[in-house]
Structures are given as C-alpha cells and as structure tokens.
Design a protein around this motif. Structure first.
Motif, PDB file in Angstrom:
ATOM      1  N   ALA A  72     112.406  52.580  96.827  1.00 30.97           N
ATOM      2  CA  ALA A  72     113.280  53.324  95.827  1.00 30.97           C
ATOM      3  C   ALA A  72     114.738  52.697  96.050  1.00 30.97           C
ATOM      4  N   ALA A  73     115.109  52.297  96.967  1.00 31.66           N
ATOM      5  CA  ALA A  73     116.551  51.578  97.267  1.00 31.66           C
ATOM      6  C   ALA A  73     116.619  50.574  96.410  1.00 31.66           C
ATOM      7  N   ARG A  74     115.604  49.620  96.456  1.00 32.76           N
ATOM      8  CA  ARG A  74     115.907  48.544  95.596  1.00 32.76           C
ATOM      9  C   ARG A  74     115.883  48.836  93.937  1.00 32.76           C
ATOM     10  N   ALA A  75     114.904  49.825  93.471  1.00 29.40           N
ATOM     11  CA  ALA A  75     114.973  50.395  92.178  1.00 29.40           C
ATOM     12  C   ALA A  75     116.244  50.696  91.587  1.00 29.40           C
ATOM     13  N   ILE A  76     116.852  51.716  92.709  1.00 31.27           N
ATOM     14  CA  ILE A  76     118.243  51.921  92.260  1.00 31.27           C
ATOM     15  C   ILE A  76     119.119  50.901  92.034  1.00 31.27           C
ATOM     16  N   ALA A 131     122.310  58.202  91.482  1.00 32.17           N
ATOM     17  CA  ALA A 131     121.102  57.599  91.339  1.00 32.17           C
ATOM     18  C   ALA A 131     119.991  58.312  92.093  1.00 32.17           C
ATOM     19  N   LYS A 132     118.956  58.348  91.690  1.00 31.58           N
ATOM     20  CA  LYS A 132     117.812  58.707  92.468  1.00 31.58           C
ATOM     21  C   LYS A 132     116.455  57.897  91.962  1.00 31.58           C
ATOM     22  N   ALA A 136     118.457  49.127  88.769  1.00 30.51           N
ATOM     23  CA  ALA A 136     119.031  49.986  87.668  1.00 30.51           C
ATOM     24  C   ALA A 136     120.510  49.955  87.726  1.00 30.51           C
ATOM     25  N   THR A 137     121.070  50.139  88.622  1.00 30.79           N
ATOM     26  CA  THR A 137     122.863  50.280  88.684  1.00 30.79           C
ATOM     27  C   THR A 137     123.372  48.929  88.213  1.00 30.79           C
ATOM     28  N   ALA A 138     122.666  47.858  88.790  1.00 28.47           N
ATOM     29  CA  ALA A 138     122.987  46.611  88.490  1.00 28.47           C
ATOM     30  C   ALA A 138     123.132  46.286  86.937  1.00 28.47           C
ATOM     31  N   ALA A 139     121.909  46.801  86.115  1.00 28.72           N
ATOM     32  CA  ALA A 139     121.779  46.477  84.942  1.00 28.72           C
ATOM     33  C   ALA A 139     122.638  47.520  83.734  1.00 28.72           C
ATOM     34  N   LEU A 140     123.219  48.620  84.506  1.00 24.72           N
ATOM     35  CA  LEU A 140     123.868  49.398  83.765  1.00 24.72           C
ATOM     36  C   LEU A 140     125.484  49.509  84.092  1.00 24.72           C
ATOM     37  N   PRO A 141     126.236  48.899  83.493  1.00 24.55           N
ATOM     38  CA  PRO A 141     127.778  48.726  83.752  1.00 24.55           C
ATOM     39  C   PRO A 141     128.224  50.235  83.828  1.00 24.55           C
ATOM     40  N   GLY A 142     129.097  50.360  85.057  1.00 26.66           N
ATOM     41  CA  GLY A 142     129.559  51.662  85.162  1.00 26.66           C
ATOM     42  C   GLY A 142     128.580  52.677  86.119  1.00 26.66           C
ATOM     43  N   ALA A 143     127.493  52.254  86.225  1.00 26.99           N
ATOM     44  CA  ALA A 143     126.751  53.422  87.056  1.00 26.99           C
ATOM     45  C   ALA A 143     126.997  53.360  88.316  1.00 26.99           C
TER      46      ALA A 143
END
Length: 159
Positions: free
Chosen positions: A125-129, A144-145, A132-139
């Motif tokens: 779960a930590a790696r998925a978050i 996130a969950k 995902a946050t690395a792929a979305l600027p400003g996230a």
C-alpha cells in the motif's frame, strides 16, 4: 408455522438461516426504516442472484449487499457488490428490484462472470501511494490511501 417465512442461504462462508413473520396479504413485505425489512430484502436479493447464476458465487467469488433502499410504496432495491477472495471487483454490481410482496421484478446487472485472478497485490500500500503521488504533480501522500480492487475486462482478463 404458516405465518412464518423461512429463508435458507448457502454460500461460500457457510449457512445462514432466518425466519421472519410474513405480512398480511395486503401489507407490503418491506417498511422504510425497518431493519427486518432491510434484512429480508438482502436475503431475497442474494438468493435470487445465486439461483439464476450459481457461477457468481463459484470458487472464490462472493456477493454481498452494499445497501437497500425501501420506498414509501413498499418496494425494495438492493445493491449487491461482487468480490473475489474478499477483494472488490471494480464496477461489478447488481441492483435487485423487489415488489411489495418480495417478488423480484427486475435486475440491473453489471456483475462479472467467470473471474479468475490472483488477488495478491504486486505493490505494498505504501509503495502504491508513493508511485501514485509521484505520477500526479501536486498530490500529497498524506491525503492518499490505497485500495486493492480487481479491475475487470482489460485485455480480455482481470487484473
């Protein structure tokens, strides 16, 4: 015992039995805000789906009622979701429509058939978050969950 309606459900998790008083012939089987009415609608809906398509609960597949709406006319609408080994199947659900006597009047169905998928996550779960946050600027990772789900029908198979 003629005044009792008894339901027996057999599923992957075991055996469930319940009995509830049958309403008078002119009274609706379901009453808004009544927990027993909600339970009856859940049981009738799941029983119907299992009867018309036993494959929906074959192997590791499961059906579960997410919610029930009962209107003032005494009709019920049970929303049923699908899972594989406890993991939700994204977009797979059915709405079972029940008339005031408890008879099924229709089913709106987007349930998946013959699902065969490994539900072991490829990422923590930590790696998925993190990904995902690395792929979305400003996230922000703190907001996130991670939620594991089966994604069906892409490339002809679930993943």
């Amino acid at each position: 015992l003629g005044s009792l309606r008894t339901l027996l459900l057999v599923g992957g998790g075991g055996l469930v039995a319940s009995a509830c008083a049958a309403p008078p012939a002119d009274a609706p089987a379901f009453q808004p805000g009544d927990p027993a009415s909600v339970q009856l609608a859940q049981e009738l809906s799941l029983r119907h789906l299992r009867k018309v398509d036993p494959g929906l609960t074959a192997g590791d597949q499961e059906l579960a009622t997410r919610d029930v709406e009962i209107d003032e006319q005494g009709t019920a609408h049970a929303r049923v979701v699908q899972r594989v080994r406890g993991v939700p199947v994204f977009g797979s659900e059915a709405v079972v429509h029940l008339d005031r006597s408890g008879a099924v009047t229709g089913v709106t169905d987007t349930l998946a058939r013959s699902i065969s998928v490994d539900t072991t996550p490829a990422l923590t779960a930590a790696r998925a978050i993190e990904a995902a946050t690395a792929a979305l600027p400003g996230a922000r990772a703190g907001a996130a969950k991670a939620d594991l789900q089966v994604l069906r029908g892409h490339g002809g198979k679930e993943r």
